[in-house]
Structure formats: structure tokens, C-alpha cells
Design an enzyme around this catalytic site. Structure first.
Site, PDB file in Angstrom:
ATOM      1  N   CYS A   2       0.823  -1.190   0.000  1.00 23.70           N
ATOM      2  CA  CYS A   2       0.000   0.000   0.000  1.00 23.70           C
ATOM      3  C   CYS A   2       0.866   1.251   0.000  1.00 23.70           C
ATOM      4  CB  CYS A   2      -0.902   0.009   1.247  1.00 23.70           C
ATOM      5  SG  CYS A   2      -1.870  -1.507   1.438  1.00 23.70           S
ATOM      6  N   ARG A  50      -4.912   1.399  -0.741  1.00 19.09           N
ATOM      7  CA  ARG A  50      -4.873  -0.053  -0.554  1.00 19.09           C
ATOM      8  C   ARG A  50      -4.619  -0.816  -1.848  1.00 19.09           C
ATOM      9  NH1 ARG A  50      -9.760  -4.131   1.399  1.00 19.09           N
ATOM     10  NH2 ARG A  50      -8.392  -5.811   2.147  1.00 19.09           N
TER      11      ARG A  50
END
Length: 642
Positions: A2, A50
Site C-alpha cells: 500500500c 490499498r
């Protein structure tokens, strides 16, 4: 995998502007295209982009908190031993909300506080806000596989995974650090903790940063030890190496998305593919990159391993046309970066993303098992010093000084000359001189007199000398390995791998950087790693039944570009127009006539200046991307600069 970001205001009554966090997230959306998370609580704000790998459900989203909401986390990375840790934590009464490996960090912190990092086996960069203590903890994995940058500002602290995200905060100054650029000209990268910007710092590998009451404390929590040596026979060493490599590879197969491997044809990536094939029932997906110029091409070796294990194999070829990716690459790295292998790494990552989201690689094998040619040079230097003084300094050294500068056909002259002349220095400085791109003498030949005068009191080699001297081994080879693991590996190779892969939303994993495997390798007797002039002896021995003989016999081949040829042909106009542009010369770093001479020598094959030209091209493109443009445009590469 991420992108993380955050901001902490010194004044608890001053709330964080959510728009800043969202701009920081937007600047690194490529690190996490699967979703965005923002959490603001007064003077603290956390952001997260994400890339869903483990627990693809909404429960795996970040920022995430503990049971009572007093502790909040954003993390970039994977915790490979999270299942074992989770079982122990649940027995102690902790309750999980997700199947995410990252959630384990929250509960470990509740148990162990800042020392929770000691229990993690993986690659990670995380930020953890403790609301009860009003403290912010930043942490980075042992080898620095995952990046984390921060800036202390007049109003508090900001952090992010990438420089371009930090620059979205107007409190973070964009003032250039000339000393860092001086180091860049030496190494081709900027060593931690510096960056190209004066106030932005890299959190070093294996370190934590604790912010509390306006005070910042950075501490190192782990270092690799080479002593005491293991008392172990060769057969037992082979068995333990195989067991550790199997385990590291098996752990790193953890994924809820498609997974494969980058296969270069060298022994390290080939060994990883062999272990993957042994651990999985389905064919391994492998991805290889090649070049039109055969002296740079390893595809035939990669193909042998792919055939041996019946992998689902994909090959790609880099041509000079790939230089069109350079503006995007310069933008991605955020500061001057001259490792030319970043371009093929970026290229193969882009193509690989069509098939998988996670790719294992062989990074770390050379540092662990003494695979670089310079380690053999360190041993040879010790033997050379046993020769009579008159022979070394009155015959060999004068002959070395008279060797011609290298061309693309006689690169051996440059290497031999550098090897012999560096022997006049201490072992640490000698090693530094072997691996740098430009020493002060070379800088004086191409840099302006004013820039050289401003940098006259800065000795870039001291950075590497300090790392070399910190090794706990008296052996010159192991001191060199230690220096590389604390400089070249985290500041060059792992930066290259992370940025090039994450630019295309790929998670790269490195079984050889499992710290338990690395600790075992470090404490092996040196003759298990370098035996005579055979590098990676034990690894070759362990892979005898797994890899084709041609792979086991191969020496180290670099993963660079044929840029010497490119800058004589296809890219000659680019180098000439860019480096002699008045805007470039007006920065006060380069000397125009010296650059003109260098380009002419290269064009006529008098001297191979390919890597020097590449280094200067990357520097100028960085200026045009990060210094000349308004900050509001940093969310995308610069257009029209190549």
C-alpha cells in the site's frame, strides 16, 4: 502492499486538514489502486491507499484500529508470520476484526509497545497512533524493503511512502539539498537518511521513530551480526540453508491474489523459482526481461529454469524505445536516481501486472552469500598486499596509471585501473572507491568550479566508510558485505525494486531477505560463501539438484542497460540537447565545456561515458519534474521533458 501518509500537528487544538491527507493519498494512488482510507481525529490524520493482497474484504481496509479505538494503524507491507502471532495473541484475549496480517501489529503493540517490531517477520513500513499516550510510532522493516519518509515542520510532523506525497503538504519545504546532490553524483543514489530535499528525511532501515510531546527520537532496533561463527559442517549447512530458503519462500507465498516470480536467469531468482515450484501444485508464473544486445541478455538462462520447472513463462525485450518511460520513472523515484536497471525493472513490472499482483524475486542473495565481483576483489587485495612493496608501488601501480580510459570494448582497463590505484587507500576507502560512480576528481572534471567549491568540505566516501567500519567482523569481505547491506541494498537496490514495482501496483517479495535466513548466512564461515574465487559456494552446492549446471556455473551478470551504445546512437540527440540546454547549465552544477567534451568523447568511442551521461540526464530530468513545476502538478509525470 500500500501507500501510507499522515500528518500530526504540534498544537493539539489545531485539526488536520483532511484535504491535505487526501492529496497525499492521490499522489501515491499507484501504490494502492484498490481503495482509499482517511482517518482524522483532531491534530492527527492518517491516510492509506490499498493494494489488496491478504483479506480482500472491507474488513481489511485501513486505517484500522484496536478493539477500543484507542490505537490506529496504517501499514505498507506484509507480516509473513502473522498466523503464528495471531494464535498466540488470541490466546491472550485479543479479538481480531479481520483476517488481515497487518491487524496483528495493533495487538502486538498492545502487548509489547514499541518493541513489537522485534516480533515481526516480514517487510513493512507502518505508522501507529496511540491516543492514550498521544504518541506516533513510525517503523520500517529490517532491510528497508518498504520506504518511509518524514518531515519535521514548524507545525508538527508529516510522513508518507513517497516524496511526491509529502510535497502535497504546504508545510513541507521544497528547498533542494545540494549536499544530497553531491552524494548522488558519488553513488548514483542519495544515501539515507538524506533526500534531495533539505527537510525530508528517510527513516533508515531497521529503525523506529517515536514522536511524543513534540520530540522525535529515531532508534535502530536490529543489525546483522557476523559473529560468533557457526560451528557447522558442509552437509549440515546445506540442509539448514535449504530448510530456511524453503520456509522463507513458503511464507512469502501468502496471497489471496495471483502470484508469480521475476526470473533473471541468475542463481538467486532461479533458486526462488525452484522453491516455489516445490511448494505449489500449480505451475509457477515466471517473467523475464531481455535486451537486443546479447552481452546484456540473460533470457536463454531464464528459459532453462522455466523449462526445468514447466513454468508459465513470459519474456519481454527492452529496446531503446523504452526510454519513453523515463519521465514516468524520474517522477516515480522522487529524487535523482541513476541505477539504469530501474528501467528494465519498471518495464518487466508493467508487463507482469497483466498476469499477477505479487512477484517474488532474488534480491538479497548477492549480499548474503558474497555474490559480487568486488567481494572477490577484496580478498584479492589482501593477497596483493603481500607482494613486495617495490613491485606494487614502483612497477604495477605506475603501469596501472598508464592504462587507457575504458571504451565499450575495453571496460576491463577501467576496472583494473580502479582496482590497483584504490589499493593505495585504507581497506574501507578502497572499497568505497571501487563501487562509486564519481570521485571528487571526476566531479571536478564535469562540475562547475562554484559547485565544487561549495562541496569542497564534503567527503561522500565517509558515509560508506562508516558503514564498513561498523561491521563486527575483521574480515575485509564480510566488512564489505555489511557495508552493502547498510547502504547499497536499502538505498539503491530495494528502492529500485519498490518504486519500479509499485508504480505498476505490483508487490515484490524477496525470500533471501527473510531475516532468519540472512542471520544464518551472516554467521556461516566465510569459506562457505566465498571459496577461492567461487562466489556463493554454499548456495551453488545446495542448488546442485535443483538447477541446470549452466546456471550453477554462471558468474554474476549485472542487470543494467546497454546505455553506452544507446547514447552513441538512438539517444545521442537526447543527451546532447538536454545536457547542453541553457536551463540545465544555468543550475550552476555542471560545466558546459566539460559536458560538451564528455559527449564528444563518448560519441566517437574514445571513452565510454555511458553511465555518467545517464546519471546527469536523470539529474536534470528530476530538476524539471520536481523543482521547475508547481507542486499541484506533482500527481503525474512531467510532459515534454524528453
Amino acid at each position: 502492499m500500500c501507500g501510507i501518509a499522515g500528518k500530526l500537528n504540534l498544537d493539539p487544538a489545531q485539526p488536520v486538514d483532511e484535504a491535505i491527507i487526501r492529496r497525499m493519498n492521490a499522489a501515491q494512488v499507484h501504490r494502492g489502486p484498490d481503495g482509499e482510507g482517511v482517518w482524522i481525529a483532531g491534530a492527527i490524520g492518517l491516510g492509506h491507499r490499498r493494494l489488496a493482497i491478504v483479506d480482500l474484504s472491507p474488513a481489511g481496509r485501513q486505517p484500522m484500529c484496536n478493539e477500543d479505538g484507542s490505537i490506529w494503524l496504517v501499514c505498507n507491507g506484509e507480516i509473513y508470520n502473522h498466523l503464528d502471532l495471531r494464535a498466540a495473541l488470541e490466546r491472550r484475549g485479543h479479538h481480531y476484526r479481520s483476517a488481515s496480517d497487518n491487524e496483528t501489529i495493533l495487538h502486538l503493540y498492545e502487548e509489547h509497545g514499541q518493541s513489537c517490531v522485534q516480533h515481526l517477520r516480514g517487510m513493512f513500513a507502518f505508522a501507529l497512533w496511540d491516543g492514550r499516550r498521544r504518541s506516533l510510532l513510525l517503523a520500517r522493516d529490517r532491510f528497508g524493503q518498504k520506504p518511509l519518509l518524514y518531515a519535521e515542520t514548524p507545525d508538527g510532523l508529516a510522513f508518507a511512502s513517497e516524496i511526491k506525497a509529502l510535497l502535497q503538504d504546504p508545510a513541507v519545504s521544497g528547498e533542494v539539498d545540494e549536499t544530497a546532490l553531491h552524494h548522488y553524483l558519488t553513488y548514483g543514489y542519495i544515501p539515507a537518511p538524506q533526500t534531495a530535499f533539505r527537510v525530508i528525511r528517510k527513516l533508515p532501515a531497521a529503525s523506529t521513530l517515536l514522536w511524543q510531546d513534540g520530540h522525535v527520537t529515531v532508534e535502530r532496533y536490529w543489525t546483522l551480526r557476523y559473529t560468533p561463527k557457526l560451528e557447522i559442517g558442509e552437509e549440515e549447512a546445506v540442509e539448514r540453508l535449504l530448510a530456511l530458503l524453503r520456509e522463507a519462500t513458503r511464507l512469502q507465498l501468502m496471497s489471496d491474489v495471483p502470484l508469480g516470480a521475476f526470473l533473471s536467469g541468475g542463481i538467486d531468482s532461479s533458486a526462488v523459482v525452484a522453491m516455489m515450484a516445490e511448494a505449489t501444485s500449480k505451475p509457477v508464473k515466471t517473467f523475464s526481461i531481455g535486451f537486443d544486445e546479447q552481452s546484456f541478455n540473460e533470457l536463454c538462462y531464464a528459459r532453462q529454469v522455466a523449462e526445468r520447472y514447466a513454468t508459465e513463462h513470459h519474456e519481454f525485450t527492452v529496446t531503446p524505445n523504452a526510454i519513453a518511460m523515463l519521465p514516468e520513472l524520474v517522477w516515480a523515484y522522487g529524487e535523482p536516481y541513476a541505477d539504469s536497471s530501474a528501467l528494465p525493472t519498471c518495464y518487466v513490472a508493467r508487463e507482469t501486472r497483466q498476469f499477477v499482483t505479487v512477484a517474488l524475486n532474488g534480491d538479497g542473495g548477492d549480499e548474503a552469500f558474497a555474490g559480487y565481483e568486488r567481494y572477490r576483489a577484496a580478498r584479492l587485495a589482501a593477497q596483493y598486499e603481500q607482494l613486495p612493496h617495490w613491485l606494487r608501488w614502483h612497477l604495477i601501480a605506475p603501469l596501472a596509471r598508464r592504462l587507457p580510459e575504458s571504451t565499450h570494448r575495453r571496460d576491463i582497463f577501467r576496472r583494473l585501473k580502479r582496482f590497483v590505484l584504490a589499493l593505495e587507500d585504507s581497506p574501507a576507502r578502497r572499497y568505497a572507491r571501487w563501487i562509486i560512480l564519481l570521485d571528487n576528481e571526476a566531479k571536478a572534471q564535469i562540475c562547475s568550479a562554484d559547485f565544487c567549491a561549495r562541496m569542497a568540505h564534503i567527503d561522500s566516501l565517509e558515509l560508506l566508510e562508516a558503514a564498513y567500519a561498523a561491521a563486527d567482523s575483521p574480515d575485509l569481505v564480510e566488512s564489505a558485505q555489511y557495508a552493502d547491506i547498510h547502504t547499497y541494498l536499502p538505498d539503491d537496490l530495494l528502492v529500485k525494486a519498490d518504486i519500479a514495482t509499485m508504480l505498476h501496483s505490483i508487490e515484490g517479495r524477496s525470500p533471501f531477505l527473510d531475516h532468519e535466513l540472512a542471520e544464518f548466512a551472516a554467521r556461516l564461515p566465510l569459506h562457505f560463501k566465498l571459496r577461492g574465487q567461487t562466489s556463493k559456494y554454499l548456495l551453488r552446492r545446495a542448488m546442485r539438484d535443483y538447477l541446470p549446471p549452466a546456471i550453477l556455473r554462471r558468474g554474476k551478470q549485472g542487470f543494467g542497460l546497454p546505455i553506452g551504445r544507446w547514447f552513441r546512437r538512438d539517444l545521442r540527440p537526447l543527451a546532447h540537447d538536454l545536457l547542453l540546454d541553457p536551463r540545465t547549465l544555468g543550475r550552476g552544477i555542471l560545466d558546459g565545456e566539460a559536458v560538451r567534451t564528455m559527449l564528444a568523447q563518448h560519441a566517437t568511442a574514445q571513452v565510454n561515458h555511458g553511465y555518467r551521461i545517464w546519471q546527469l540526464v536523470c539529474l536534470e530530468l528530476w530538476f524539471r519534474t520536481y523543482v521547475d513545476r508547481p507542486r499541484a502538478t506533482l500527481n503525474s509525470p512531467a510532459e515534454g521533458i524528453v
